[in-house]
Write a protein that holds these residues in place. Structure first.
Motif, PDB file in Angstrom:
ATOM      1  N   SER A   1     -32.026  31.384 -73.962  1.00 44.20           N
ATOM      2  CA  SER A   1     -31.458  32.708 -74.253  1.00 44.20           C
ATOM      3  C   SER A   1     -32.532  33.790 -74.205  1.00 44.20           C
ATOM      4  O   SER A   1     -32.266  34.926 -73.813  1.00 44.20           O
TER       5      SER A   1
ATOM      6  N   ASP B   1     -25.705  31.438 -69.488  1.00 43.59           N
ATOM      7  CA  ASP B   1     -26.610  30.873 -70.504  1.00 43.59           C
ATOM      8  C   ASP B   1     -25.853  29.745 -71.195  1.00 43.59           C
ATOM      9  O   ASP B   1     -24.679  29.890 -71.533  1.00 43.59           O
ATOM     10  N   THR B   2     -26.508  28.617 -71.384  1.00 42.91           N
ATOM     11  CA  THR B   2     -25.819  27.455 -71.969  1.00 42.91           C
ATOM     12  C   THR B   2     -26.476  27.040 -73.283  1.00 42.91           C
ATOM     13  O   THR B   2     -27.622  27.372 -73.529  1.00 42.91           O
TER      14      THR B   2
ATOM     15  N   ASP C   1     -26.401  35.523 -77.299  1.00 44.15           N
ATOM     16  CA  ASP C   1     -25.811  34.815 -78.437  1.00 44.15           C
ATOM     17  C   ASP C   1     -24.996  35.850 -79.201  1.00 44.15           C
ATOM     18  O   ASP C   1     -25.509  36.569 -80.046  1.00 44.15           O
TER      19      ASP C   1
ATOM     20  N   THR D   1     -27.485  28.698 -79.558  1.00 46.20           N
ATOM     21  CA  THR D   1     -26.357  29.046 -78.719  1.00 46.20           C
ATOM     22  C   THR D   1     -25.285  27.982 -78.896  1.00 46.20           C
ATOM     23  O   THR D   1     -25.576  26.789 -78.909  1.00 46.20           O
TER      24      THR D   1
HETATM   25 MG   LIG Z   1     -29.671  29.765 -76.460  1.00 47.47          MG
END
Ligand SMILES: [Mg+2]
Ligand SMILES: Nc1nc2c(ncn2[C@@H]2O[C@H](COP(=O)(O)OP(=O)(O)OP(=O)(O)O)[C@@H](O)[C@H]2O)c(=O)[nH]1
Length: 636
Positions: free
Chosen positions: A22, A108-109, A46, A57
């Protein structure tokens, strides 16, 4: 704009938890001018309060960035000179700036093992993945797990050594690990720091060079511009917009006002709005082939817009359209009952569940009724963190007061009658006499650990009934241990124990494998001789005494004292295996009597004793178990 698709790059960032995904995304958003520097904050993708508070996240987050490549600085300057882009930023920018631009769709994971499913869904929507490895940690269990997921989807992998600014960074070693793992050349690895921004432009340039543009489907009968196929890879419930689908357009295009037709559910609607993520919803009116964005679906019902389904529509009939291949089916591993503390809040709970389900594709739930707890739901989760986050959201976002029963895995029970069933709650476990055989889920467990902790880790896994398979070495100092282990044994405190056995250095990953026979039984917990349904649990017979004792002791510590002595017991099939007593609350009825009237004092005490006896009888089954007692037992 014919070539627009050639300038699209879809990619995600994958890594072990906390390796800086992130934060790296933050820098990309800055460099591309997607988010104004003044509005920037750490881990801006986030977006949930819970994510920000915990610094992890939970939910995947797409964002579209327009990147000018080597002309990026000029682009930013012109942007600052107040050139505005309206509906189609990509198109407008190209016309205004008159130089090459790229549309970068980043997802973003999360890194936590519970949310691998989010990763797998992100991967289905992109062509490339940035694999981040923290230079101070090296390759960890989720690095491997997420990499394998990306490789299964044939994605282009861009390896990055991250956090090179850290004093503890060992760049050379981390590089070597990556070369060993990927079989790539050392020159392909980019060195970066999401914190300082070093190497981030290089990563963006590598995305443009190495990740292929989305492919057009040349064999489609209605090649580009004909029928629409869009994969729903996530969804969200928005108070104002209703059900919003996060989509990757695979074929054709979608415009605001187009008819929607979902292949799996057969549901029909209309695209009320279409746009991209910036990362807020940004209406563009259309999405073309290869693009990632959102569709405001107009669906009111959660069930009509399922993650994994294919959206088709436009003006063509969709009878000839094949559904898109989604991704691995989600497999909830942990089950728990969720009940409203106040019976009349059932409806609210149901509404909240439905809405949260939209933001949480992995959640499953079905209504359940319990004598003690009333109407509620049996819910399936990916793991304990997922369960914890979910109950926290029910409390916070919906103000619900809930009771969560002890989590368990799903057992396969074969009865002597020959019937077979899946038992997801201890309450549903048949009588011992009716059971021929019980099976439980096993997982494949990988533990990555420095060599020094091998002994401690092996002892711990063995205690948890793990079966050792083999060891591989990442380098001379770190090993990957492979085990088979029952899911139930790693459900509770396993992760914490692994961490403390390895001074925090070891990491784990697990993956469902198969069902195997289990020597387990249902254990009842009795308070004042009444079984507390919500506390019943399924235990290994060889561990029953320890577990029973632990629970009655916790009860003794946490239950408030009553006006009578409280019996606390654990029992299997009617046989008590552990017991404790919680002494009665002694209300000081004599406190107000000054001086010496002893006989009056005694009289009062007598009266209190009688009262206690009465309460004992009346108290049966009516002892209230405070929610924090449940939580404490759940944590054990
Ligand atoms: Mg993250
Ligand atoms: N020194 C240093 N710290 C970093 C860097 N990148 C991230 N961090 C820190 O590492 C921690 C985790 O960063 P995140 O960006 O949230 O990591 P993540 O991979 O997104 O974490 P999950 O989404 O929970 O898996 C935070 O405290 C960041 O400030 C970096 O390049 N250098």
């Amino acid at each position: 704009m014919e070539n627009k698709i050639n300038n699209i790059r879809n990619f995600c960032i994958i890594a072990h938890i906390d390796h800086g995904k992130s934060t790296l995304a933050d820098r990309m958003l800055e460099i591309t001018g997607t988010i104004d520097k003044r509005k920037m904050k750490d881990q801006i993708l986030d977006r949930m309060d819970l994510e920000r508070e915990r610094g992890i996240t939970i939910k995947l987050q797409p964002v579209t960035m327009i990147y000018g490549g080597k002309n990026q600085n000029a682009k930013i300057k012109m942007q600052n000179d107040n050139l505005k882009f309206k509906n189609n930023p990509a198109k407008q920018e190209s016309e205004i700036f008159n130089f090459d631009f790229y549309i970068l769709n980043l997802i973003d994971t999360p890194g936590h093992v519970d949310f691998s499913y989010e990763v797998s869904r992100s991967l289905a929507a992109v062509e490339g993945a940035i694999l981040l490895v923290d230079a101070s940690q090296g390759i960890q269990a989720q690095t491997l797990a997420n990499l394998y997921l990306a490789m299964e989807q044939n994605l282009t992998i861009i390896p990055v050594v991250n956090k090179i600014d850290l004093p503890a960074a060992d760049v050379a070693k981390t590089k070597k690990e990556i070369v060993n793992l990927l079989g790539c050349r050392e020159e392909e690895i980019i060195l970066a720091s999401g914190k300082t921004g070093q190497g981030v432009t290089e990563i963006l340039d590598a995305v443009i060079e190495r990740v292929p543009a989305p492919a057009l489907n040349p064999s489609g009968p209605l090649y580009q511009g004909g029928y629409l196929r869009a994969l729903i890879f996530d969804s969200n419930y928005d108070e104002y917009r209703g059900v919003v689908a996060y989509v990757r357009v695979v074929d054709g295009k979608i415009k605001k006002g187009d008819k929607l037709h979902l292949i799996a559910t057969g549901a029909k609607s209309e695209a009320l709005d279409v746009g991209i993520f910036k990362p807020d919803y940004h209406s563009t009116g259309e999405l073309g082939t290869g693009e990632i964005g959102y569709i405001v679906t107009g669906f009111k019902e959660v069930g009509e817009c399922r993650v994994g389904d294919t959206i088709t529509g436009g003006s063509t009939s969709n009878s000839e359209v094949n559904p898109l291949k989604g991704y691995q089916e989600v497999k909830p591993m942990v089950f728990a009952g969720i009940f409203p503390k106040e019976g009349n809040e059932y409806q609210e709970l149901r509404d909240a569940m439905e809405k949260l389900k939209l933001n949480d594709a992995a959640l499953i739930y079905e209504p359940e009724h319990s004598e003690a707890l009333g109407f509620g739901f049996r819910c399936g989760f990916l793991g304990l963190l997922h369960l914890e986050i979910f109950q926290e959201r029910l409390r916070r976002e919906y103000g619900l007061d809930i009771i969560v029963t002890t989590p368990s895995v799903a057992y396969r029970v074969k009865k002597t009658s020959g019937a077979e069933s899946i038992v997801r709650s201890p309450q549903k476990m048949p009588n011992p006499a009716e059971i021929e055989r019980i099976e439980e889920p096993w997982v494949r467990l990988d533990v990555i650990t420095p060599k020094d902790y091998l002994g401690a880790i092996m002892g711990l896994v063995q205690d948890k009934k793990g079966i050792y398979k083999n060891t591989e070495y990442i380098d001379e100092n770190r090993a990957i241990l492979h085990y088979d282990i029952p899911m139930a044994t790693i459900l509770t405190d396993f992760y914490d124990k692994i961490k403390s056995a390895s001074s925090g250095y070891a990491s784990i990953n697990y993956d469902y494998q198969d069902y195997r026979q289990a020597d387990v039984a249902k254990m009842d917990i009795l308070v004042a001789e009444e079984p507390i349904e919500a506390l019943a649990l399924i235990v290994y017979r060889d561990d029953a005494f320890r577990r029973g004792k632990e629970i009655v002791e916790t009860l003794k510590e946490t239950l408030p004292k009553q006006m009578f002595v409280l019996k606390l017991q654990a029992a299997i099939g009617g046989k008590i295996i552990a017991a404790e007593k919680l002494s009665a609350l002694r209300k000081d009825v004599t406190a107000k009597l000054y001086g010496g009237d002893v006989s009056r004092k005694r009289k009062l005490l007598e009266k209190q004793k009688k009262g206690k006896k009465k309460m004992m009888a009346a108290g049966k089954g009516s002892v209230e178990i405070p929610p924090d007692t449940f939580v404490k037992i759940l944590r054990k």
